[in-house]
Scaffold this active site. Structure first.
Site, mmCIF file in Angstrom:
data_model
loop_
_atom_site.group_PDB
_atom_site.id
_atom_site.type_symbol
_atom_site.label_atom_id
_atom_site.label_comp_id
_atom_site.label_asym_id
_atom_site.label_seq_id
_atom_site.Cartn_x
_atom_site.Cartn_y
_atom_site.Cartn_z
ATOM 1 C CB CYS A 72 -0.921 0.001 1.219
ATOM 2 S SG CYS A 72 -0.024 0.155 2.786
ATOM 3 C CB ALA A 75 4.056 -0.587 2.128
ATOM 4 N NE ARG A 106 12.531 -1.818 1.629
ATOM 5 C CZ ARG A 106 12.654 -1.854 0.304
ATOM 6 N NH1 ARG A 106 12.101 -2.800 -0.404
ATOM 7 N NH2 ARG A 106 13.364 -0.929 -0.330
ATOM 8 C CG HIS A 205 7.525 4.353 -4.124
ATOM 9 N ND1 HIS A 205 7.410 3.420 -5.129
ATOM 10 C CD2 HIS A 205 7.769 3.658 -2.983
ATOM 11 C CE1 HIS A 205 7.583 2.213 -4.627
ATOM 12 N NE2 HIS A 205 7.797 2.325 -3.322
#
Length: 500
Positions: A72, A75, A106, A205
């Site tokens: 999403c 994220a 990550r 992003h």
């Protein structure tokens, strides 16, 4: 090294037809646009290789009811762009689950003392309860920022990463951020990355990039004297130490890395980014927005680079060096020559063990194309590749990497991926943690290509040696010979002379 091979075009087209035949007509019509087989175009790239066409629809909402592998917007913002910035505290603003289940997954390596001047692997949440949904959470957010400033005085800033309820109840995180930034004379960045926004993590992003533009750039006076060889490395999140491996090569050819976004990054590196002479973008999908902004507003050019495997490392080093002129070009050639012995030794060792093996890829927004030539440098063929959240220009770029007949799949469903793997039976699958165990249960080796399966780095020449070792360990692991139960194995009849 260019590996010459073609994939089975007819088989892959038949597989697509078979998979679609199990969908209702409406769903099949929609999914057909996202599945394709690469076909050669007439044009060729600068190096002379044939460019393939990967004609699929992308960046479209997933079909309700299918098992998509996407994430999403939260994220994309917190987990990818902002989270690795080590000297800022990143608040998961909303219920505890989003932050808890995305906590430190990550492997963004960093240098610092956790809890003192670095906070990447810590989880900060406003832990929304029902009363916060009803009455709003602005006061709670103010209190949290107060506590952060008291408990962690060496932090250099705070970001507020919005979860879904924040956008639904209308909390004014911008007003709280301005108020507290003025009170503590620090940087506080509100990020409207509620998970329901957009169709995947890709919009997260973009939102995160816009927050850097609006809340970090030009907000403080940057006392930094730029040098002629200053560069920013953008879109490298230092997974398993990748950014450190990239920095070594760039500094060896004479460049000065003034900022790395955002693995092992500090807020100061981002603030001084517009002073650099060139932006080098690794993950184009997650960071092209801010690079375009810096080019338009500050005149900083940008270029993509690829440090996966010796073929792409050499090409990227030469392209980067060409931007700076003969002195850097000469140093780049010396660096390439310096590592040629290492790469030759790696290829000599692993080529006989891996040549002719086939791999299928399904990752995020970069690696489905960037790692292709690293595999091919080892003699491994790519039979299928696809992205979770790519846009059309990503698939255009992929055409420079894949061979004709390669199976292309966008936002592939769990059912589609499973059926493709069952029929193709590749020697290796490279994808994410959600796919790992189901593939292994099919008796097929697997490598986790989001976080390198707790290995890495894979960037650079040293990283290529680690990459080759890991792929060999996966493909040639003797455990796969033990997959069938002893009573299910086919036994060869004894030779006639053995009984005599």
């Amino acid at each position: 090294m260019s590996l010459d091979y073609e994939n089975d075009n007819a088989l892959h087209e038949k597989l697509i037809e078979e998979v679609l035949s199990h969908y209702p007509d409406k769903a099949a019509k929609r999914r057909k646009k996202h599945l394709s087989v690469a076909k050669n175009k007439q044009e060729t790239a600068e190096e002379g290789q044939v460019v393939s066409e990967c004609d699929v629809k992308s960046n479209i909402k997933s079909i309700p009811g299918v098992m998509t592998i996407r994430g999403c917007a939260y994220a994309g913002s917190k987990g990818v762009v902002w989270g690795p910035i080590k000297d800022m505290v990143h608040i998961s603003h909303g219920p505890v689950g989003c932050g808890q289940y995305s906590w430190s997954q990550r492997r963004n390596y960093y240098v610092g003392t956790t809890g003192i001047d670095a906070f990447v692997t810590m989880q900060f949440t406003s832990d929304f309860q029902e009363k916060d949904i009803v009455f709003g959470g602005d006061k709670k957010l103010e209190k949290i920022i107060d506590e952060i400033e008291e408990l962690f005085p060496l932090n250099n800033g705070v970001t507020v990463q919005s979860e879904c309820p924040i956008g639904l109840i209308g909390d004014d995180i911008e007003a709280v951020s301005r108020k507290k930034a003025e009170e503590y004379k620090t940087t506080i960045v509100p990020v409207r990355c509620e998970g329901f926004r957009g169709v995947s993590q890709s919009l997260g992003h973009h939102i995160a990039n816009d927050a850097i533009r609006d809340w970090v750039f030009d907000t403080t006076e940057v006392a930094y004297e730029a040098g002629r060889y200053d560069v920013n490395v953008i879109g490298d999140y230092n997974i398993g130490g990748d950014a450190w491996a990239s920095r070594i090569l760039l500094e060896e050819i004479g460049l000065h890395v003034v900022g790395n976004w955002s693995g092992d990054a500090t807020l100061a590196e981002i603030e001084r980014a517009p002073t650099a002479k060139l932006n080098l973008i690794h993950c184009y999908r997650s960071m092209n927005y801010i690079c375009r902004h810096m080019e338009e507003k500050y005149g900083v050019p940008w270029m993509e680079y690829n440090f996966f495997g010796p073929s792409q490392i050499e090409a990227s080093l030469r392209q980067i060096a060409k931007h700076f002129g003969p002195e850097i070009e000469e140093r780049a050639e010396r660096v390439i020559a310096k590592y040629s012995g290492l790469t030759d030794a790696v290829i000599d060792k692993y080529w006989p063990r891996l040549h002719g093996k086939r791999v299928m890829l399904y990752v995020g927004g970069l690696r489905p194309r960037h790692v292709i030539t690293a595999y091919e440098d080892l003699g491994i063929e790519i039979v299928g590749t696809g992205y979770e959240f790519a846009h059309n220009d990503d698939y255009q770029r992929t055409g420079h990497y894949v061979k004709e007949g390669t199976l292309i799949y966008d936002d592939v469903t769990g059912y589609e991926l499973e059926k493709f793997i069952e029929r193709i039976r590749p020697d290796l699958v490279g994808s994410g943690i959600k796919e790992k165990y189901s593939v292994q249960k099919m008796g097929i080796p697997f490598r986790q290509m989001h976080s390198w399966d707790y290995s890495g780095p894979y960037h650079g020449y040293d990283g290529f040696a680690i990459f080759a070792r890991d792929m060999d360990l996966a493909v040639n692991n003797p455990v796969w010979d033990l997959y069938d139960a002893p009573w299910q194995k086919v036994t060869m009849p004894a030779a006639s002379g053995a009984a005599e």
